[in-house]
Design a protein around this motif. Sequence first.
Motif, PDB file in Angstrom:
ATOM      1  N   SER A   1      -9.753   7.791  -3.947  1.00  0.00           N
ATOM      2  CA  SER A   1      -9.454   9.207  -4.113  1.00  0.00           C
ATOM      3  C   SER A   1     -10.667  10.019  -3.693  1.00  0.00           C
ATOM      4  CB  SER A   1      -9.109   9.498  -5.582  1.00  0.00           C
ATOM      5  OG  SER A   1      -8.853  10.871  -5.758  1.00  0.00           O
TER       6      SER A   1
ATOM      7  N   SER B   1       0.837  -1.196   0.000  1.00  0.00           N
ATOM      8  CA  SER B   1       0.000   0.000   0.000  1.00  0.00           C
ATOM      9  C   SER B   1       0.867   1.239   0.000  1.00  0.00           C
ATOM     10  CB  SER B   1      -0.838   0.031   1.277  1.00  0.00           C
ATOM     11  OG  SER B   1      -2.160  -0.196   1.038  1.00  0.00           O
TER      12      SER B   1
ATOM     13  N   ARG C   1      -4.864   6.899  -2.564  1.00  0.00           N
ATOM     14  CA  ARG C   1      -4.316   5.729  -1.861  1.00  0.00           C
ATOM     15  C   ARG C   1      -4.438   4.521  -2.792  1.00  0.00           C
ATOM     16  NH1 ARG C   1      -3.145   4.146   3.258  1.00  0.00           N
ATOM     17  NH2 ARG C   1      -3.821   6.133   4.088  1.00  0.00           N
TER      18      ARG C   1
ATOM     19  N   THR D   1      -3.565   0.275  -3.197  1.00  0.00           N
ATOM     20  CA  THR D   1      -3.214  -0.973  -2.529  1.00  0.00           C
ATOM     21  C   THR D   1      -3.159  -2.066  -3.580  1.00  0.00           C
ATOM     22  OG1 THR D   1      -4.333  -0.292  -0.511  1.00  0.00           O
ATOM     23  CG2 THR D   1      -3.867  -2.635  -0.744  1.00  0.00           C
TER      24      THR D   1
ATOM     25  N   VAL E   1       0.544   5.875  -0.714  1.00  0.00           N
ATOM     26  CA  VAL E   1      -0.244   7.064  -1.005  1.00  0.00           C
ATOM     27  C   VAL E   1       0.532   7.899  -2.006  1.00  0.00           C
ATOM     28  CG1 VAL E   1      -1.195   9.191  -0.016  1.00  0.00           C
ATOM     29  CG2 VAL E   1      -1.328   7.052   1.265  1.00  0.00           C
TER      30      VAL E   1
END
Length: 194
Positions: free
Chosen positions: A108, A73, A85, A87, A75
């Motif tokens: 988002s 993950s 973000r 993942t 950002v």
Amino acid sequence: EFRRVLFRSRLLQIDNGLRADQRTDLKQLLNQLERSLVSDSSSAALTRAASEEIESAQVQAVQAQARQELLFSFVIPFADAPPARLTFSRPAPTREQPDPPYVVDVHSDNNHLGEVWLRSAISKGADKTPTRVELTMWARRKDVAEAAERGSAQLARSLSSAGLEMEGFVVYHAPRPEPAAKTAPPGSILNLQA
């Protein structure tokens, strides 16, 4: 708020002046910053929360690796918009599913689209068939959900021209439901001695 506190502390400027072998990791930097702040301040709480989020992500990654899963993950910050973000994950292979799909989750929340979540499940196709992509989108704004549905045929064509087959595209005008927690919450500690 947190970014302003971090820059005011001058810890980043100090860290940038060090050689690579002298630098501390971000979690150590946040812990130093937290110790320098008044313990009951909102800045200290933000710093503590950021440190706990990093620790939680580390715990989740170790747990996923132990289960032969992939979990990564991060950002992406933007200068002119809120961060996104991402993942990447992949469940462990099983007898029933020896080659599980890769999953990419994007979240988002910006002024142009509002809050949007996109899940892409990417699976290998059989011999000489394209890689398959199954998409699910959640949008809080109705106009965004409707625009995504209207653009699904163009999206399928674009994916096809890239050698990918869109297996499905489902759009929900709703927030994404919270996934069932199967990993440690922020601030959890992994006992490696057990």
